[in-house]
Design a protein around this motif. Structure first.
Motif, PDB file in Angstrom:
ATOM      1  N   MET A   1       2.902  -0.475  10.936  1.00  0.00           N
ATOM      2  CA  MET A   1       1.491  -0.208  10.608  1.00  0.00           C
ATOM      3  C   MET A   1       0.956  -1.319   9.702  1.00  0.00           C
ATOM      4  O   MET A   1       1.619  -1.697   8.744  1.00  0.00           O
ATOM      5  CB  MET A   1       1.382   1.152   9.898  1.00  0.00           C
ATOM      6  N   SER A   2      -0.214  -1.792  10.028  1.00  0.00           N
ATOM      7  CA  SER A   2      -0.820  -2.850   9.198  1.00  0.00           C
ATOM      8  C   SER A   2      -1.225  -2.293   7.841  1.00  0.00           C
ATOM      9  O   SER A   2      -1.718  -1.169   7.733  1.00  0.00           O
ATOM     10  CB  SER A   2      -2.056  -3.389   9.907  1.00  0.00           C
ATOM     11  N   ASN A   3      -1.009  -3.093   6.801  1.00  0.00           N
ATOM     12  CA  ASN A   3      -1.439  -2.675   5.461  1.00  0.00           C
ATOM     13  C   ASN A   3      -2.876  -3.079   5.159  1.00  0.00           C
ATOM     14  O   ASN A   3      -3.403  -2.743   4.111  1.00  0.00           O
ATOM     15  CB  ASN A   3      -0.515  -3.287   4.400  1.00  0.00           C
ATOM     16  N   ASN A   4      -3.487  -3.813   6.118  1.00  0.00           N
ATOM     17  CA  ASN A   4      -4.837  -4.331   5.847  1.00  0.00           C
ATOM     18  C   ASN A   4      -5.823  -3.246   5.436  1.00  0.00           C
ATOM     19  O   ASN A   4      -6.590  -3.402   4.498  1.00  0.00           O
ATOM     20  CB  ASN A   4      -5.415  -5.010   7.104  1.00  0.00           C
ATOM     21  N   LEU A   5      -5.771  -2.154   6.194  1.00  0.00           N
ATOM     22  CA  LEU A   5      -6.744  -1.092   5.948  1.00  0.00           C
ATOM     23  C   LEU A   5      -6.536  -0.467   4.571  1.00  0.00           C
ATOM     24  O   LEU A   5      -7.488  -0.228   3.824  1.00  0.00           O
ATOM     25  CB  LEU A   5      -6.632  -0.020   7.043  1.00  0.00           C
ATOM     26  N   ILE A   6      -5.269  -0.187   4.246  1.00  0.00           N
ATOM     27  CA  ILE A   6      -4.969   0.445   2.954  1.00  0.00           C
ATOM     28  C   ILE A   6      -5.414  -0.471   1.818  1.00  0.00           C
ATOM     29  O   ILE A   6      -6.071  -0.036   0.858  1.00  0.00           O
ATOM     30  CB  ILE A   6      -3.442   0.737   2.844  1.00  0.00           C
ATOM     31  N   GLU A   7      -5.079  -1.754   1.957  1.00  0.00           N
ATOM     32  CA  GLU A   7      -5.453  -2.711   0.891  1.00  0.00           C
ATOM     33  C   GLU A   7      -6.975  -2.801   0.764  1.00  0.00           C
ATOM     34  O   GLU A   7      -7.518  -2.826  -0.331  1.00  0.00           O
ATOM     35  CB  GLU A   7      -4.890  -4.109   1.211  1.00  0.00           C
ATOM     36  N   TRP A   8      -7.622  -2.858   1.907  1.00  0.00           N
ATOM     37  CA  TRP A   8      -9.091  -3.009   1.894  1.00  0.00           C
ATOM     38  C   TRP A   8      -9.751  -1.789   1.239  1.00  0.00           C
ATOM     39  O   TRP A   8     -10.598  -1.913   0.363  1.00  0.00           O
ATOM     40  CB  TRP A   8      -9.584  -3.196   3.331  1.00  0.00           C
TER      41      TRP A   8
END
Ligand SMILES: Cc1ncc(COP(=O)(O)O)c(C=O)c1O
Length: 397
Positions: A1-8
Motif C-alpha cells: 500500500m502506498s504511504n502517499n495518501l497517509i502522509e498527505w
C-alpha cells in the motif's frame, strides 16, 4: 500500500489543526429538541435547523411508523427504475400545493437538488449568475454545468444587473441565463431581495432560482418561503429546498413548472442515478407539510422566540451582523476565538457551534445560534445568561 495518501492527509490535517480549523463533530445522544445530550450532559441546543421543532411531533413520528409497517425500509431502486412509490408522488403533490407551484420533484437531499437542478438546466451556451454567499451545493452545481459562470457581490442587485448586461452584451450569451440566490443566507441569516433580483432579471430575460433551505417553514404565510413572503410568486421561475431543516427529516425538492419537472426527470443525474428516499422518510416529510398547513402555532412561536433571543443578544452588546431570521450569528473574529467561545458555552450548558473558514471568511468566525419553536422562554433566558457570562469571560462584551 502506498504511504502517499497517509502522509498527505497527515500533513493537511496537521496544517488545519495548527490554524484551529479542524473540528470533529459533536456527538449527540438524544433526539433533536430544545435541550440535547452531548457528552453525557444535557445542554440547551442552539445549533439545529429544526426550526419548528417537528422532529418528535407525534403525527410525524406516527406517519413514519405506519410507512415502515406498510412499505418496509427502502425502495431498493432509483426513481426511474422501480423506486417511485405512491407516497413519493403524494409527497410531491403536497410540496407543490404548499409552495403553490404547478409541480414538485423530490431529490435525496437539498444538496443533490441544487446540484441536479443547476447542472441540468444550465447547459453549454448558457450562463449562471450566482450570489457570492450562495450555498456550496449551488456552487458545485454550477461547477458541474457546462455553462459559463459569474458571481455578483452579496445582495448587490446593481452588480447583478451589470453582469447580466455584460452577459447579453460583451459576452454574447444567446442562451439561457440562470440567476441563483439563497433565500435566507445560512451563515448570516440575512434575506435576499427577490423583487430587486427579479427586476434585474426581467430586463435581460434571465431565469430566477431561489434556494429556500432556511426559509421554508420560516418566512411567509405558514412558512411558504421567500417567494411568498415577498409576493413575487407570479414573477419567479424556480424554487429548490431542503427537507432537513424546518421539515426536519432528510431530502430536497424542486418546485416550479411541470415541464421543467419533466425535463429534470429525464436528465437530472441525482434523480436518475441515486436511489429514492425511504418510505418512512417520505411519509414523515408529507406529515410535516400537513402540520405546516394545519398548525400555524409552531410558526408563530418560532418568530416569538426569534425576536426575544435576537434582541437579547443585541442588548448584551454582541455583534449579530445583519440577520433578520432565526439564524443569528455572534461574530467574534478569528477561528481560534470562535472555537474557544463555543467550547466555554458548551461547558456552561449551551451548544452553539463555532463556524469557521471555509464556511465563512476567517476574520468573521462566529458561533451561530438558531432558535426553534421548541424552546421555552426559560430555555432562551438561561441561554442569554450563559452568553453574557461567557462573552464577558472572553472580553467580547
Ligand atoms: C442554503 C442551503 N442549501 C442547501 C443545503 C443542503 O441541504 P441538505 O442538508 O438537505 O443537503 C443547506 C444545508 O445546510 C443549506 O443551508
Amino acid at each position: 500500500m502506498s504511504n502517499n495518501l497517509i502522509e498527505w492527509c497527515t500533513a493537511e490535517i496537521g496544517a488545519l489543526k495548527a490554524r484551529s480549523l479542524f473540528h470533529m463533530p459533536k456527538v449527540h445522544q438524544s433526539a433533536v429538541g430544545a435541550r440535547v445530550m452531548i457528552d453525557g450532559k444535557r445542554v440547551i441546543q442552539l445549533s439545529n435547523n429544526s426550526y419548528l421543532g417537528l422532529s418528535t411531533h407525534p403525527k410525524v413520528v406516527e406517519a413514519a411508523h405506519k410507512a415502515l409497517d406498510k412499505y418496509g425500509v427502502g425502495s431498493g431502486a432509483v426513481r426511474p427504475i422501480s423506486g417511485t412509490m405512491d407516497i413519493h408522488v403524494e409527497c410531491e403533490d403536497k410540496i407543490a400545493k404548499f409552495k403553490k407551484t404547478e409541480s414538485a420533484l423530490l431529490f435525496q437531499s437539498g444538496f443533490t437538488a441544487n446540484v441536479g437542478v443547476v447542472s441540468t438546466l444550465a447547459v453549454e451556451g448558457d450562463h449562471i449568475v450566482s450570489d457570492e454567499l450562495n450555498h456550496a451545493s449551488i456552487i458545485d452545481g454550477a461547477r458541474l454545468s457546462k455553462a459559463t459562470r459569474a458571481v455578483y457581490k452579496h445582495k448587490d442587485y446593481g452588480h447583478l444587473e451589470e453582469l447580466l448586461k455584460e452577459a447579453r452584451g460583451a459576452k454574447g450569451i444567446k442562451g439561457k441565463i440562470l440567476v441563483v440566490t439563497d433565500g435566507v443566507f445560512s451563515m448570516d441569516g440575512d434575506v435576499a431581495d427577490l423583487r430587486a433580483c427579479a427586476d434585474a432579471c426581467d430586463k435581460y430575460d434571465a431565469i430566477t432560482m431561489v434556494d429556500d433551505a432556511h426559509a421554508t417553514g420560516v418566512l411567509g404565510e405558514k412558512g411558504r418561503g421567500t417567494v411568498h413572503d415577498q409576493h413575487v410568486h407570479d414573477r419567479w421561475s424556480l424554487t429548490v429546498g431542503t427537507l432537513s431543516k424546518a421539515i426536519p427529516v432528510v431530502g430536497g425538492y424542486y418546485a416550479g413548472p411541470k415541464v421543467v419537472k419533466e425535463y429534470l426527470i429525464a436528465k437530472a443525474r441525482p434523480f436518475l442515478f441515486s436511489a429514492s428516499a425511504p418510505p418512512a422518510v417520505v411519509a414523515a416529510v408529507s406529515a410535516c407539510f400537513d402540520v405546516l398547513e394545519n398548525e400555524p402555532q409552531h410558526h408563530a412561536k418560532l418568530w416569538e422566540n426569534t425576536k426575544f433571543f435576537k434582541q437579547g443578544l443585541k442588548d448584551l452588546g454582541f455583534n449579530t451582523g445583519s440577520s433578520v431570521s432565526p439564524v443569528t450569528p455572534v461574530i467574534v473574529g478569528d477561528g481560534a476565538k470562535a472555537a474557544k467561545f463555543s467550547e466555554i458555552l458548551l461547558a456552561a450548558g449551551v451548544y452553539a457551534q463555532g463556524i469557521y473558514f471555509p464556511m465563512v471568511a476567517e476574520k468573521l468566525s462566529r458561533v451561530r445560534t438558531i432558535v426553534s419553536a421548541s424552546h421555552s422562554r426559560e430555555d432562551l433566558q438561561e441561554a442569554l445568561d450563559i452568553f453574557k457570562k461567557c462573552g464577558k469571560q472572553l472580553g467580547l462584551i
